[in-house]
Scaffold this motif. Structure first.
Motif, PDB file in Angstrom:
ATOM      1  N   SER A  19       5.840  -4.785   7.931  1.00 46.30           N
ATOM      2  CA  SER A  19       6.370  -3.450   7.652  1.00 46.30           C
ATOM      3  C   SER A  19       7.540  -3.488   6.679  1.00 46.30           C
ATOM      4  CB  SER A  19       6.818  -2.765   8.956  1.00 46.30           C
ATOM      5  OG  SER A  19       5.717  -2.491   9.777  1.00 46.30           O
ATOM      6  N   ASP A  20       8.165  -4.692   6.512  1.00 47.52           N
ATOM      7  CA  ASP A  20       9.355  -4.784   5.674  1.00 47.52           C
ATOM      8  C   ASP A  20       9.280  -5.905   4.632  1.00 47.52           C
ATOM      9  OD1 ASP A  20       9.554  -7.031   7.248  1.00 47.52           O
ATOM     10  OD2 ASP A  20      11.339  -6.372   8.320  1.00 47.52           O
TER      11      ASP A  20
ATOM     12  N   LYS B 119      -0.357  -2.424  12.536  1.00 45.17           N
ATOM     13  CA  LYS B 119       0.289  -1.431  11.694  1.00 45.17           C
ATOM     14  C   LYS B 119       1.271  -2.098  10.742  1.00 45.17           C
ATOM     15  CE  LYS B 119       2.488   3.121  12.093  1.00 45.17           C
ATOM     16  NZ  LYS B 119       2.999   4.145  13.041  1.00 45.17           N
ATOM     17  N   GLY B 120       1.303  -1.632   9.494  1.00 42.15           N
ATOM     18  CA  GLY B 120       2.238  -2.163   8.510  1.00 42.15           C
ATOM     19  C   GLY B 120       2.058  -1.488   7.167  1.00 42.15           C
ATOM     20  N   ARG B 121       2.951  -1.861   6.243  1.00 44.14           N
ATOM     21  CA  ARG B 121       2.875  -1.328   4.881  1.00 44.14           C
ATOM     22  C   ARG B 121       2.345  -2.379   3.911  1.00 44.14           C
ATOM     23  NH1 ARG B 121       7.879   1.157   1.147  1.00 44.14           N
ATOM     24  NH2 ARG B 121       6.954   0.573  -0.871  1.00 44.14           N
ATOM     25  N   TYR B 122       2.592  -3.641   4.204  1.00 47.22           N
ATOM     26  CA  TYR B 122       2.216  -4.732   3.310  1.00 47.22           C
ATOM     27  C   TYR B 122       1.195  -5.634   4.001  1.00 47.22           C
ATOM     28  CZ  TYR B 122       6.812  -3.435   1.405  1.00 47.22           C
ATOM     29  OH  TYR B 122       7.901  -2.753   0.915  1.00 47.22           O
ATOM     30  N   PHE B 123       0.295  -6.206   3.196  1.00 48.02           N
ATOM     31  CA  PHE B 123      -0.526  -7.285   3.734  1.00 48.02           C
ATOM     32  C   PHE B 123      -0.537  -8.442   2.747  1.00 48.02           C
ATOM     33  CE2 PHE B 123      -3.749  -4.716   1.496  1.00 48.02           C
ATOM     34  CZ  PHE B 123      -4.543  -5.669   0.858  1.00 48.02           C
ATOM     35  N   LYS B 124      -0.614  -9.625   3.318  1.00 50.53           N
ATOM     36  CA  LYS B 124      -0.571 -10.862   2.534  1.00 50.53           C
ATOM     37  C   LYS B 124      -1.885 -11.626   2.698  1.00 50.53           C
ATOM     38  CE  LYS B 124       3.123 -13.461   2.826  1.00 50.53           C
ATOM     39  NZ  LYS B 124       4.104 -14.458   3.365  1.00 50.53           N
ATOM     40  N   ILE B 125      -2.392 -12.116   1.585  1.00 54.05           N
ATOM     41  CA  ILE B 125      -3.540 -13.021   1.597  1.00 54.05           C
ATOM     42  C   ILE B 125      -2.989 -14.414   1.322  1.00 54.05           C
ATOM     43  CG2 ILE B 125      -5.792 -13.557   0.577  1.00 54.05           C
ATOM     44  CD1 ILE B 125      -5.580 -10.596  -0.606  1.00 54.05           C
ATOM     45  N   LEU B 126      -3.005 -15.260   2.332  1.00 51.60           N
ATOM     46  CA  LEU B 126      -2.487 -16.619   2.196  1.00 51.60           C
ATOM     47  C   LEU B 126      -3.678 -17.566   2.061  1.00 51.60           C
ATOM     48  CD1 LEU B 126       0.252 -18.204   2.211  1.00 51.60           C
ATOM     49  CD2 LEU B 126      -0.292 -18.774   4.586  1.00 51.60           C
ATOM     50  N   ILE B 127      -3.851 -18.134   0.882  1.00 50.73           N
ATOM     51  CA  ILE B 127      -4.981 -19.029   0.605  1.00 50.73           C
ATOM     52  C   ILE B 127      -4.540 -20.466   0.849  1.00 50.73           C
ATOM     53  CG2 ILE B 127      -6.616 -19.815  -1.156  1.00 50.73           C
ATOM     54  CD1 ILE B 127      -6.120 -17.034  -2.528  1.00 50.73           C
TER      55      ILE B 127
ATOM     56  N   VAL C  97       0.822  -1.213   0.000  1.00 53.58           N
ATOM     57  CA  VAL C  97       0.000   0.000   0.000  1.00 53.58           C
ATOM     58  C   VAL C  97       0.859   1.268   0.000  1.00 53.58           C
ATOM     59  CG1 VAL C  97      -1.855  -1.223   1.185  1.00 53.58           C
ATOM     60  CG2 VAL C  97      -0.260   0.132   2.525  1.00 53.58           C
ATOM     61  N   GLN C  98       2.180   1.103  -0.090  1.00 56.95           N
ATOM     62  CA  GLN C  98       3.162   2.170  -0.295  1.00 56.95           C
ATOM     63  C   GLN C  98       3.503   2.988   0.957  1.00 56.95           C
ATOM     64  OE1 GLN C  98       4.800   2.171  -3.138  1.00 56.95           O
ATOM     65  NE2 GLN C  98       3.451   0.549  -3.921  1.00 56.95           N
ATOM     66  N   LYS C  99       2.648   2.956   1.972  1.00 64.47           N
ATOM     67  CA  LYS C  99       2.957   3.669   3.214  1.00 64.47           C
ATOM     68  C   LYS C  99       2.276   2.967   4.379  1.00 64.47           C
ATOM     69  CE  LYS C  99      -0.660   7.022   2.087  1.00 64.47           C
ATOM     70  NZ  LYS C  99      -0.939   8.450   1.825  1.00 64.47           N
ATOM     71  N   GLU C 100       2.832   3.158   5.550  1.00 67.76           N
ATOM     72  CA  GLU C 100       2.305   2.440   6.704  1.00 67.76           C
ATOM     73  C   GLU C 100       0.939   2.975   7.122  1.00 67.76           C
ATOM     74  OE1 GLU C 100       4.750   1.840  10.101  1.00 67.76           O
ATOM     75  OE2 GLU C 100       5.689   0.108   9.124  1.00 67.76           O
TER      76      GLU C 100
ATOM     77  N   TRP D 248       6.529 -11.292   8.994  1.00 66.00           N
ATOM     78  CA  TRP D 248       5.079 -11.249   8.845  1.00 66.00           C
ATOM     79  C   TRP D 248       4.384 -11.631  10.150  1.00 66.00           C
ATOM     80  CZ3 TRP D 248       2.865  -9.350   4.485  1.00 66.00           C
ATOM     81  CH2 TRP D 248       3.666  -9.278   3.342  1.00 66.00           C
ATOM     82  N   GLU D 249       3.275 -10.955  10.421  1.00 63.73           N
ATOM     83  CA  GLU D 249       2.449 -11.262  11.596  1.00 63.73           C
ATOM     84  C   GLU D 249       1.057 -11.667  11.118  1.00 63.73           C
ATOM     85  OE1 GLU D 249       0.617  -9.111  15.617  1.00 63.73           O
ATOM     86  OE2 GLU D 249       2.114  -8.073  14.369  1.00 63.73           O
ATOM     87  N   THR D 250       0.611 -12.858  11.511  1.00 66.19           N
ATOM     88  CA  THR D 250      -0.735 -13.304  11.165  1.00 66.19           C
ATOM     89  C   THR D 250      -1.739 -12.544  12.020  1.00 66.19           C
ATOM     90  OG1 THR D 250       0.057 -15.508  10.569  1.00 66.19           O
ATOM     91  CG2 THR D 250      -2.296 -15.282  11.026  1.00 66.19           C
TER      92      THR D 250
END
Length: 408
Positions: free
Chosen positions: A352-353, A380-388, A323-326, A357-359
């Motif tokens: 954030s990096d 809080k973070g900049r990235y999020f992951k969708i783990l299917i 998302v480019q920013k936290e 990663w935090e679930t």
């Protein structure tokens, strides 16, 4: 008799006798005549001969101490067309009999006779089967989790009237006590993969006790929540019926889990980028779909699809959004591919990096159209992951759009 033949009776274990009423009707070609009739209880020998032996069922006649009739001799005048008979049954006596021989069917077999008048032979018996004695219970009308969503900053007060009731006609003045069951949230979250947090103690109010007065079978408990005090996230207030002055608390509806979702702001996707460990770059070209960027194009008719041309990628499938920013993520929303609802379950992770990663929450998707919103632990973070991790269709995954909500 107005009601004849076999009838099943369920009794309620209260402090009072249970009343069952039936009518004896005078008929015939000359209704102006007077008549007399007797109501009698069949003996065990008669029941064995007429019912038990023929049907191969162990019918047992209940003891006279368990019932009484307000009248057994009925005298009809010329003006009478029927007589009402009230049968009083003592639930605790019946319950004791059932407990003493649970393999039997306990019965009260009544029949009508007359020395002078003819009796309709097809309607001269009432065979009452006393199969169950139930202790009345008090419980909430509903006990399922129904999440109600509100927009952060736009809700000042949340009011909800929570119905609770007695499961039989109320002839008593009953007092009910209520408490918050904090342990319920932990159990629910562990079972369902949710991330509900308890409402802050000073943000809600409800009466700790309420009456259920005589003549009232159902009433409501008013719960008020100060919505303006809540940050975005998923909250629950599990209200338990702690005590009742009479009878028992329902084993299934003792808790009302009031569930509230305070939605964060829908985050602007303009500068977002996406990557995936699998995407179909050839086979879905005719649909203008396949690459992971389709998740962010705002078009519900296009979609990201895991690789299937020239072999498939085994689960789990992962999509990473930058998302480019936290910001603080509070909810995510996923949209199934239109007409092909592949994604079943997985989890969300935040970083954030993009290295650690935090679930923050699990998801389980329905096979339906439209955005499905999932609450997560605000993180809080900049990235999020969708783990299917699960699919409704083998190793195939497909999603039309992805959204995130939170605080900038």
């Amino acid at each position: 008799m107005s009601i004849s033949g076999k009838q099943d009776l369920t009794l309620y274990n209260t402090d009072e006798d249970n009343t069952y009423s039936f009518s004896l009707i005078k008929a015939g070609s000359d209704p102006t005549l007077s008549a007399k009739a007797d109501i009698t209880v069949m003996t065990q020998e008669e029941v064995d001969e007429q019912y038990s032996d023929l049907e191969g069922i162990n019918y047992q006649v209940i003891s006279p101490s368990a019932y009484s009739l307000d009248k057994s001799l009925l005298e009809f005048s010329a003006e009478d067309s029927y007589k009402l008979v009230n049968l009083s049954l003592k639930p605790r006596e019946v319950m004791a009999a059932i407990a003493s021989n649970p393999n039997a069917i306990w019965v009260l077999p009544l029949y009508v006779s007359s020395e002078n008048d003819s009796i309709n032979a097809t309607k001269n018996q009432l065979f009452l089967q006393l199969k169950e004695v139930i202790t009345p219970t008090i419980g909430f009308k509903d006990s399922y989790v129904n999440v109600k969503a509100y927009t952060y900053g736009l809700v000042s007060k949340i009011s909800e009237k929570v119905p609770f009731k007695l499961d039989t006609n109320n002839k008593w003045d009953i007092e009910c006590e209520f408490v918050v069951d904090n342990e319920y949230i932990t159990q629910y979250n562990n079972t369902n993969g949710t991330v509900f947090q308890i409402l802050p103690e000073n943000s809600y109010s409800f009466a700790s006790s309420m009456p259920l007065p005589n003549g009232t079978t159902e009433t409501t408990l008013l719960v008020e929540v100060k919505g303006s005090q809540l940050q975005p996230g998923d909250y629950m207030l599990p209200i338990r019926i702690k005590n009742v002055s009479q009878f028992e608390i329902s084993s299934t509806n003792a808790i009302y889990p009031m569930a509230i979702r305070i939605m964060g702001e829908q985050l602007d996707r303009t500068e977002w980028t996406a990557e995936a460990n699998t995407e179909e770059l050839v086979g879905e070209v005719q649909n203008n779909s396949g690459p992971v960027e389709c998740l962010l194009d705002g078009n519900l008719q296009t979609f990201w699809h895991s690789q299937w041309q020239n072999g498939s990628h085994a689960l789990p499938h992962e999509v990473i959004i930058d998302v480019q920013k936290e910001c603080t993520f509070t909810q995510f929303a996923l949209v199934q591919r239109e007409g092909s609802n592949y994604v079943k379950a997985g989890n969300f992770q935040v970083s954030s990096d993009k290295a650690h990663w935090e679930t923050v929450g699990d998801f389980s998707m329905k096979q339906e159209s439209g955005a499905q919103v999932f609450g997560v632990t605000p993180t809080k973070g900049r990235y999020f992951k969708i783990l299917i991790t699960e699919s409704y269709n083998g190793n195939n995954s497909a999603l039309a759009e992805v959204y995130a909500y939170g605080l900038k």
